[in-house]
Design an enzyme around this catalytic site. Structure first.
Site, PDB file in Angstrom:
ATOM      1  N   SER A 151       1.049  -0.843   0.178  1.00 18.71           N
ATOM      2  CA  SER A 151       0.147  -0.164   0.382  1.00 18.71           C
ATOM      3  C   SER A 151       1.072   1.390  -0.222  1.00 18.71           C
ATOM      4  CB  SER A 151      -1.072  -0.073   1.238  1.00 18.71           C
ATOM      5  OG  SER A 151      -1.643   1.195   1.222  1.00 18.71           O
ATOM      6  N   TYR A 164      -1.859   0.098   9.925  1.00 18.19           N
ATOM      7  CA  TYR A 164      -2.003  -0.909   9.242  1.00 18.19           C
ATOM      8  C   TYR A 164      -0.731  -0.680   7.951  1.00 18.19           C
ATOM      9  CZ  TYR A 164      -3.761  -1.547   4.000  1.00 18.19           C
ATOM     10  OH  TYR A 164      -4.012  -1.962   2.877  1.00 18.19           O
ATOM     11  N   LYS A 168       1.997  -1.909   6.059  1.00 14.91           N
ATOM     12  CA  LYS A 168       2.615  -2.711   4.925  1.00 14.91           C
ATOM     13  C   LYS A 168       4.497  -2.128   4.319  1.00 14.91           C
ATOM     14  CE  LYS A 168      -0.890  -4.039   3.417  1.00 14.91           C
ATOM     15  NZ  LYS A 168      -0.865  -5.455   2.280  1.00 14.91           N
TER      16      LYS A 168
END
Length: 259
Positions: A151, A164, A168
């Site tokens: 991401s 998150y 990533k």
């Protein structure tokens, strides 16, 4: 040999290649599966929900696609998924690590560490586990390619989805490490999407899509097909001299980060 695609009624040439795609009952994973099936690959998809997986297989074509349900971070599921793929198709040329989670929204200074562990287990450790399994079962002796769905949150600060983003970033570094260790037989690359219109990312755009897309030079948010096309490229002969790279697929969003 040729086989009739159930997606469009058009005959597609069988490539003889096989892919295992995690988290592929919908969203980005499904978009990747769709792209690989369309070019003639055979595919095993994974996910937690058996009903959703069955529906995905019906849409993609049960003559080319199988599924296995389970939790990505479960080592037994990782082994079973690779074993199922090998039993059904006799090989596993490509692994696409797409399974991921983002169960928390807020600053990491207040993040529950149990939640942080869950994010890393699903987003990073599971990707390593699947890579280890495919390596042992096929790729070590026969080669292939791995694509990790990362991401842009792993490349820059990400307000309110910090856990998150950190996971990533770890996945991007995992990509480089695997690329180094698995060369020359296995190429390992990552894709770093911006916001893609999926159920997973709905909180980032639902009810305000026009506003959310305003910052993208290409004038729209991503769709699963955008990532499917990138994954198809990174598992093709056309990308045969590319490994250890992260392909940013962001509609030009990073262009707005200039001085």
């Amino acid at each position: 040999m040729t086989t009739q695609s159930e997606q469009g009624g058009q005959a597609v040439q069988d490539t003889g290649k096989v892919a295992l795609i995690t988290g592929a009952s919908r969203g980005i994973g499904y978009g990747v599966a769709e792209a690989l099936v369309a070019r003639g690959d055979r595919v095993c998809i994974t996910g937690r929900g058996e009903d959703a997986l069955k529906e995905a297989v019906e849409r993609l074509g049960s003559d080319r696609v199988i599924y296995i349900a389970g939790k990505a971070h479960d080592e037994a599921h990782q082994a079973a998924a690779v074993e199922r793929t090998m039993e059904a198709f006799g090989r596993v040329d490509y692994l696409v690590n797409n399974a991921g989670t983002n169960p928390v929204f807020g600053p990491i200074a207040e993040l529950d560490l149990g939640v942080a562990r869950k994010v890393f287990e699903t987003n990073v450790v599971s990707a390593l586990g699947f890579a280890q399994q495919t390596w042992k079962a096929w790729q070590k002796e026969n080669g292939g390619a791995i694509v990790n769905i990362a991401s842009i949150a792993g490349l820059s600060p990400s307000p309110f989805i910090g856990a998150y983003g950190i996971s990533k970033a770890a996945m991007i570094n995992l990509t480089v490490q695997l690329a180094h260790e698995m060369s020359p037989g296995v190429r390992v690359n990552a894709i770093a999407p911006a916001v893609v219109k999926t159920k997973f990312a709905a909180a980032l755009y639902e009810g305000r899509e026009e506003e959310a897309a305003a910052g993208y030079p290409l004038g729209r948010l991503g769709v699963p097909e955008d990532i499917g096309g990138a994954a198809a490229f990174l598992t093709s002969e056309q990308s045969g001299w590319i490994t250890g790279q992260t392909l940013v697929v962001d509609g030009g969003l990073f262009l707005n980060a200039g001085v």
